[in-house]
Design an enzyme around this catalytic site. Structure first.
Site, PDB file in Angstrom:
ATOM      1  N   TYR A   8       0.822  -1.224   0.000  1.00  0.00           N
ATOM      2  CA  TYR A   8       0.000   0.000   0.000  1.00  0.00           C
ATOM      3  C   TYR A   8       0.848   1.263   0.000  1.00  0.00           C
ATOM      4  O   TYR A   8       0.294   2.367  -0.021  1.00  0.00           O
ATOM      5  CB  TYR A   8      -0.899  -0.006   1.247  1.00  0.00           C
ATOM      6  CG  TYR A   8      -0.096  -0.101   2.534  1.00  0.00           C
ATOM      7  CD1 TYR A   8       0.443   1.038   3.117  1.00  0.00           C
ATOM      8  CD2 TYR A   8       0.182  -1.333   3.120  1.00  0.00           C
ATOM      9  CE1 TYR A   8       1.226   0.953   4.260  1.00  0.00           C
ATOM     10  CE2 TYR A   8       0.950  -1.426   4.256  1.00  0.00           C
ATOM     11  CZ  TYR A   8       1.470  -0.291   4.828  1.00  0.00           C
ATOM     12  OH  TYR A   8       2.254  -0.388   5.933  1.00  0.00           O
ATOM     13  N   GLY A   9       2.178   1.110   0.061  1.00  0.00           N
ATOM     14  CA  GLY A   9       3.026   2.292   0.238  1.00  0.00           C
ATOM     15  C   GLY A   9       4.147   2.354  -0.783  1.00  0.00           C
ATOM     16  O   GLY A   9       3.902   2.314  -1.998  1.00  0.00           O
ATOM     17  N   LEU A  11       6.164   0.309  -1.833  1.00  0.00           N
ATOM     18  CA  LEU A  11       6.426  -0.865  -2.680  1.00  0.00           C
ATOM     19  C   LEU A  11       5.496  -0.940  -3.895  1.00  0.00           C
ATOM     20  O   LEU A  11       5.673  -1.803  -4.758  1.00  0.00           O
ATOM     21  CB  LEU A  11       6.288  -2.152  -1.854  1.00  0.00           C
ATOM     22  CG  LEU A  11       7.385  -2.361  -0.806  1.00  0.00           C
ATOM     23  CD1 LEU A  11       7.000  -3.500   0.148  1.00  0.00           C
ATOM     24  CD2 LEU A  11       8.724  -2.667  -1.465  1.00  0.00           C
ATOM     25  N   GLU A  79      11.394  -4.181   5.736  1.00  0.00           N
ATOM     26  CA  GLU A  79      10.388  -3.683   6.669  1.00  0.00           C
ATOM     27  C   GLU A  79      10.737  -3.973   8.124  1.00  0.00           C
ATOM     28  O   GLU A  79       9.928  -3.737   9.017  1.00  0.00           O
ATOM     29  CB  GLU A  79       9.004  -4.260   6.326  1.00  0.00           C
ATOM     30  CG  GLU A  79       8.572  -4.082   4.872  1.00  0.00           C
ATOM     31  CD  GLU A  79       8.570  -2.630   4.375  1.00  0.00           C
ATOM     32  OE1 GLU A  79       8.933  -1.712   5.135  1.00  0.00           O
ATOM     33  OE2 GLU A  79       8.214  -2.419   3.202  1.00  0.00           O
TER      34      GLU A  79
HETATM   35  N1  PCA Z   1       6.275  -0.488   2.258  1.00  0.00           N
HETATM   36  C1  PCA Z   1       5.272  -1.467   2.482  1.00  0.00           C
HETATM   37  C2  PCA Z   1       4.774  -1.135   3.836  1.00  0.00           C
HETATM   38  C3  PCA Z   1       4.957   0.322   3.931  1.00  0.00           C
HETATM   39  C4  PCA Z   1       5.919   0.650   2.892  1.00  0.00           C
HETATM   40  O1  PCA Z   1       6.294   1.733   2.552  1.00  0.00           O
HETATM   41  C5  PCA Z   1       4.201  -1.338   1.445  1.00  0.00           C
HETATM   42  O2  PCA Z   1       4.363  -0.611   0.448  1.00  0.00           O
HETATM   43  O3  PCA Z   1       3.153  -1.990   1.591  1.00  0.00           O
END
Ligand code: PCA
Length: 142
Positions: A8-9, A11, A79
């Site tokens: 969600y972020g 990635l 992470e």
């Molecule tokens: N990376 C992971 C978790 C938060 C982030 O920046 C993601 O994109 O889901």
């Protein structure tokens, strides 16, 4: 063995950690969480964090990928799973958007224990966007 991961972020495709961590992953489509979660930007590095508080916040948009064991290990390392201040990897219910598979399915997602969030810079997001990502500071660069 392969694993489904909902991101969600940073990635997501085209976001700051995609190129280094997700290129070998198989993109399956876009989706959302089934439950609401608080999506916040945390601390000086504006790290996107889905707080481990289901039921609060918004249904959050993201992308679903299939990764192999090695891919999952690299994501856990990025992470900081199992390390102080890190995310926890949890299986959550997600729903694909668009045609195809409307049914909910389970996928791993990286959730942040609320106590690991020092300062909330933005909260209640439903989508992590470019305007958020431009503020993101990679680990080890400060
Ligand atoms: N990376 C992971 C978790 C938060 C982030 O920046 C993601 O994109 O889901």
């Amino acid at each position: 063995m392969t694993h489904l991961v909902f991101v969600y972020g940073t990635l997501k495709r085209g976001f700051p950690n995609y190129a280094a961590y997700m290129q070998a992953a198989e993109f399956l489509g876009t989706g959302t969480t089934v439950e609401k979660y608080p999506l916040v930007l945390s601390g000086d590095r504006y790290v996107p964090c889905l707080l481990d508080r289901p039921g609060e916040g918004c249904v959050v948009a993201g992308e679903l990928f299939r990764v192999d064991d090695g891919g999952l290990r690299r994501l856990d390392d990025l992470e900081a799973v199992g390390r102080p201040g890190g995310y926890v990897r949890r299986s959550i219910a997600v729903r694909m958007t668009g045609g195809g598979q409307p049914a909910a399915m389970e996928a791993f997602a990286y959730l942040m224990p609320p106590e690991n969030v020092a300062e909330v810079r933005a909260q209640g997001l439903s989508v992590y966007r470019r305007e958020h990502a431009v503020k993101y500071v990679r680990k080890g660069t400060t």
